[in-house]
Design a protein around this motif. Sequence first.
Motif, PDB file in Angstrom:
ATOM      1  N   UNK A 132      10.238  -0.491  -3.108  1.00 38.85           N
ATOM      2  CA  UNK A 132      11.069  -1.379  -3.914  1.00 38.85           C
ATOM      3  C   UNK A 132      10.220  -1.885  -5.071  1.00 38.85           C
ATOM      4  N   UNK A 133      10.717  -1.727  -6.273  1.00 40.82           N
ATOM      5  CA  UNK A 133       9.923  -2.053  -7.458  1.00 40.82           C
ATOM      6  C   UNK A 133       9.632  -3.535  -7.620  1.00 40.82           C
ATOM      7  N   UNK A 134      10.391  -4.391  -6.957  1.00 41.42           N
ATOM      8  CA  UNK A 134      10.144  -5.823  -7.089  1.00 41.42           C
ATOM      9  C   UNK A 134       9.603  -6.458  -5.807  1.00 41.42           C
ATOM     10  N   UNK A 135       9.098  -5.623  -4.903  1.00 39.67           N
ATOM     11  CA  UNK A 135       8.551  -6.108  -3.637  1.00 39.67           C
ATOM     12  C   UNK A 135       7.111  -5.637  -3.535  1.00 39.67           C
ATOM     13  N   UNK A 136       6.168  -6.587  -3.644  1.00 42.60           N
ATOM     14  CA  UNK A 136       4.751  -6.245  -3.665  1.00 42.60           C
ATOM     15  C   UNK A 136       4.067  -6.537  -2.355  1.00 42.60           C
ATOM     16  N   UNK A 137       3.103  -5.720  -2.028  1.00 40.03           N
ATOM     17  CA  UNK A 137       2.314  -5.865  -0.808  1.00 40.03           C
ATOM     18  C   UNK A 137       1.000  -6.552  -1.147  1.00 40.03           C
ATOM     19  N   UNK A 138       0.748  -7.708  -0.533  1.00 35.58           N
ATOM     20  CA  UNK A 138      -0.526  -8.395  -0.735  1.00 35.58           C
ATOM     21  C   UNK A 138      -1.626  -7.638   0.003  1.00 35.58           C
ATOM     22  N   UNK A 139      -2.732  -7.422  -0.688  1.00 37.66           N
ATOM     23  CA  UNK A 139      -3.902  -6.781  -0.082  1.00 37.66           C
ATOM     24  C   UNK A 139      -5.039  -7.800  -0.175  1.00 37.66           C
ATOM     25  N   UNK A 140      -5.273  -8.542   0.898  1.00 36.22           N
ATOM     26  CA  UNK A 140      -6.304  -9.573   0.858  1.00 36.22           C
ATOM     27  C   UNK A 140      -7.704  -8.967   1.012  1.00 36.22           C
ATOM     28  N   UNK A 141      -8.725  -9.777   0.778  1.00 36.78           N
ATOM     29  CA  UNK A 141     -10.088  -9.300   1.021  1.00 36.78           C
ATOM     30  C   UNK A 141     -10.256  -8.897   2.489  1.00 36.78           C
ATOM     31  N   UNK A 142     -11.187  -8.006   2.723  1.00 39.67           N
ATOM     32  CA  UNK A 142     -11.573  -7.541   4.055  1.00 39.67           C
ATOM     33  C   UNK A 142     -10.427  -6.915   4.845  1.00 39.67           C
ATOM     34  N   UNK A 143      -9.551  -6.220   4.127  1.00 38.57           N
ATOM     35  CA  UNK A 143      -8.528  -5.381   4.755  1.00 38.57           C
ATOM     36  C   UNK A 143      -8.710  -3.965   4.221  1.00 38.57           C
ATOM     37  N   UNK A 144      -9.037  -3.055   5.110  1.00 37.72           N
ATOM     38  CA  UNK A 144      -9.168  -1.636   4.780  1.00 37.72           C
ATOM     39  C   UNK A 144      -7.784  -1.119   4.450  1.00 37.72           C
ATOM     40  N   UNK A 145      -7.655  -0.362   3.375  1.00 41.10           N
ATOM     41  CA  UNK A 145      -6.331   0.155   3.031  1.00 41.10           C
ATOM     42  C   UNK A 145      -6.415   1.607   2.575  1.00 41.10           C
ATOM     43  N   UNK A 146      -5.363   2.325   2.952  1.00 41.23           N
ATOM     44  CA  UNK A 146      -5.228   3.751   2.641  1.00 41.23           C
ATOM     45  C   UNK A 146      -3.796   4.010   2.200  1.00 41.23           C
ATOM     46  N   UNK A 147      -3.648   4.731   1.080  1.00 50.36           N
ATOM     47  CA  UNK A 147      -2.325   5.089   0.589  1.00 50.36           C
ATOM     48  C   UNK A 147      -2.099   6.580   0.827  1.00 50.36           C
ATOM     49  N   UNK A 148      -0.881   6.925   1.234  1.00 52.00           N
ATOM     50  CA  UNK A 148      -0.587   8.337   1.492  1.00 52.00           C
ATOM     51  C   UNK A 148       0.916   8.592   1.397  1.00 52.00           C
ATOM     52  N   UNK A 149       1.278   9.866   1.533  1.00 46.00           N
ATOM     53  CA  UNK A 149       2.683  10.300   1.477  1.00 46.00           C
ATOM     54  C   UNK A 149       3.365   9.841   0.192  1.00 46.00           C
ATOM     55  N   UNK A 150       2.709  10.080  -0.932  1.00 39.33           N
ATOM     56  CA  UNK A 150       3.263   9.724  -2.232  1.00 39.33           C
ATOM     57  C   UNK A 150       4.452  10.621  -2.558  1.00 39.33           C
ATOM     58  N   UNK A 151       5.551  10.036  -3.012  1.00 35.39           N
ATOM     59  CA  UNK A 151       6.638  10.858  -3.535  1.00 35.39           C
ATOM     60  C   UNK A 151       6.182  11.440  -4.876  1.00 35.39           C
ATOM     61  N   UNK A 152       6.808  12.531  -5.301  1.00 35.67           N
ATOM     62  CA  UNK A 152       6.381  13.181  -6.540  1.00 35.67           C
ATOM     63  C   UNK A 152       6.500  12.273  -7.749  1.00 35.67           C
ATOM     64  N   UNK A 153       7.442  11.338  -7.721  1.00 37.16           N
ATOM     65  CA  UNK A 153       7.659  10.450  -8.856  1.00 37.16           C
ATOM     66  C   UNK A 153       6.990   9.083  -8.692  1.00 37.16           C
TER      67      UNK A 153
END
Length: 133
Positions: free
Chosen positions: A83-104
Motif C-alpha cells: 500500500x503506497x500510503x502505509x509505511x513500515x517502521x524499521x527501528x535500530x537493531x532490527x535485521x531486515x531483508x527484502x524479497x519477492x519484489x514485483x516487477x513494478x
Amino acid sequence: MSLVEWIQLPNLGDHRGALVVAEADKNIPFEIKRLYYIFGAQPDLPRGFHAHKELQQVAFCIQGNCKMLMDNGIKKEEVLLNQSNKGLKIPPMVWHEMHDFSQDCILLVLANEHYDEFDYIRNYEDFKMRGTK
C-alpha cells in the motif's frame, strides 16, 4: 510484542487522483535527512541483510509490492508491503531483508540520518551477539 509497526499516511486526493503527504516530525516520527528508493529489483534476488545501530527508517512500497523480514534476534516477522500510503517502521537493531519484489516495485525509504557505513551491521552473527549483550 510485534516487531511490526505501521505508519498510515493520509490520502488527500480527490476525483483527480491520489495525493499522499509525509511530513517530518508529524506523521513521520523523525526529521528526514535522507531518502532513497529501490526499483528494477529482481524478484529472485533478495536485498537488505543488515541492521543499523542507530538509524531509524520508514519504508513505503509506492508501487507494486515486496515482502520484508523483520528480525530482532529473538523473533522474526514477515510482512507484505503493498500500500503506497502505509509505511513500515524499521527501528535500530532490527535485521531486515527484502524479497519477492514485483516487477513494478518501487520501495521508498525515509531515514533520520545521512548515510554512515559505520552504523551498519552486515553480519548476522555479529548482529545476534550485539543483541544479547
